[in-house]
Scaffold this motif. Structure first.
Motif, short mmCIF file in Angstrom:
data_model
loop_
_atom_site.label_atom_id
_atom_site.label_comp_id
_atom_site.label_asym_id
_atom_site.label_seq_id
_atom_site.Cartn_x
_atom_site.Cartn_y
_atom_site.Cartn_z
N HIS A 158 -3.01 2.91 6.85
CA HIS A 158 -3.99 2.84 5.76
C HIS A 158 -5.35 2.45 6.34
CE1 HIS A 158 -5.61 2.31 1.78
NE2 HIS A 158 -6.00 1.09 2.09
N LYS A 174 -1.15 14.44 1.98
CA LYS A 174 -0.65 13.08 1.76
C LYS A 174 0.48 13.14 0.75
CE LYS A 174 -4.58 10.70 1.09
NZ LYS A 174 -5.46 9.54 0.88
N PHE A 177 2.91 6.55 -0.09
CA PHE A 177 2.29 5.39 0.55
C PHE A 177 3.33 4.29 0.62
CE2 PHE A 177 -0.10 1.37 0.36
CZ PHE A 177 -0.87 1.52 1.50
N HIS A 192 0.21 5.82 5.04
CA HIS A 192 0.35 7.04 4.26
C HIS A 192 1.30 7.96 5.02
CE1 HIS A 192 -3.05 6.06 1.66
NE2 HIS A 192 -3.61 5.57 2.75
#
Length: 198
Positions: A158, A174, A177, A192
């Protein structure tokens, strides 16, 4: 130990110890392949295999790039268990400027996982990272043993917006997370997951 999925590094020299080397075409500047659009001279890159004789170069490279210390077993497995899925990038025939290593994803049976991707900061923007990633997304996935692979995944720490942009530039997206991906001594701990559909 977990590590950031950064696209930067510093590292040793010498291709020592042999191993197969595949020479790539001279990389000519092409603004469509760089994130910053800066014109750079062409660079010849050789991709070589990791062996027990040159694995220490990767240790040096990663010690500068990542804010974690890998266990000795990680390096032993690079040149034994992961040798066919690891490539070292050299310029000027013998100066290590990057590496990539992948494994079968332990959380997704239909995916390969990029464990390590590192490029010396002065050599970013020359297409070296792109060639290393394409070794995984194109060459590895074309092998019979990986015919079942539908995705390539990686973690990016991150806050590492440059790495996210790099992967997105190559067609990754993406996906999720993980707020506590890294060990507590690595900050930020979140990462991510980026995914490339083969």
């Amino acid at each position: 130990m977990k590590r950031p999925g950064d696209d930067g590094s510093d590292g040793g020299g010498g291709s020592g110890g042999g191993g197969a080397v595949t020479q790539l075409k001279d990389l000519k500047h092409d603004p469509t392949h760089t994130l910053d659009g800066v014109q750079r001279p062409k660079v010849t890159v050789d991709l070589g295999e990791v062996t027990d004789k040159n694995v220490e170069q990767i240790r040096t490279l990663l010690s500068v790039v990542f804010p974690v210390v890998y266990r000795p077993t990680f390096y032993k497995e690079l040149h034994t268990k992961h040798a066919t899925r690891t490539r070292m990038a050299y310029v000027a025939k013998d100066m290590l400027v990057g590496c990539v290593s992948a494994d079968v994803d332990k959380t997704d049976a239909d995916a390969l996982y990029i464990m390590v991707l590192a490029i010396l900061a002065p050599y970013r923007g020359y297409g070296i990272g792109r060639h290393l990633v394409r070794f995984v997304t194109d060459e590895l996935t074309a092998r019979t043993e990986y015919a079942h692979v539908k995705r390539v995944r990686a973690h990016v720490q991150h806050g590492n917006d440059d790495a996210i942009a790099f992967y997105e530039h190559l067609g990754f997206t993406k996906a999720e997370f993980d707020a506590e991906y890294y060990d507590p001594d690595v900050q930020p701990r979140g990462a991510h997951v980026v995914v490339y559909n083969v």
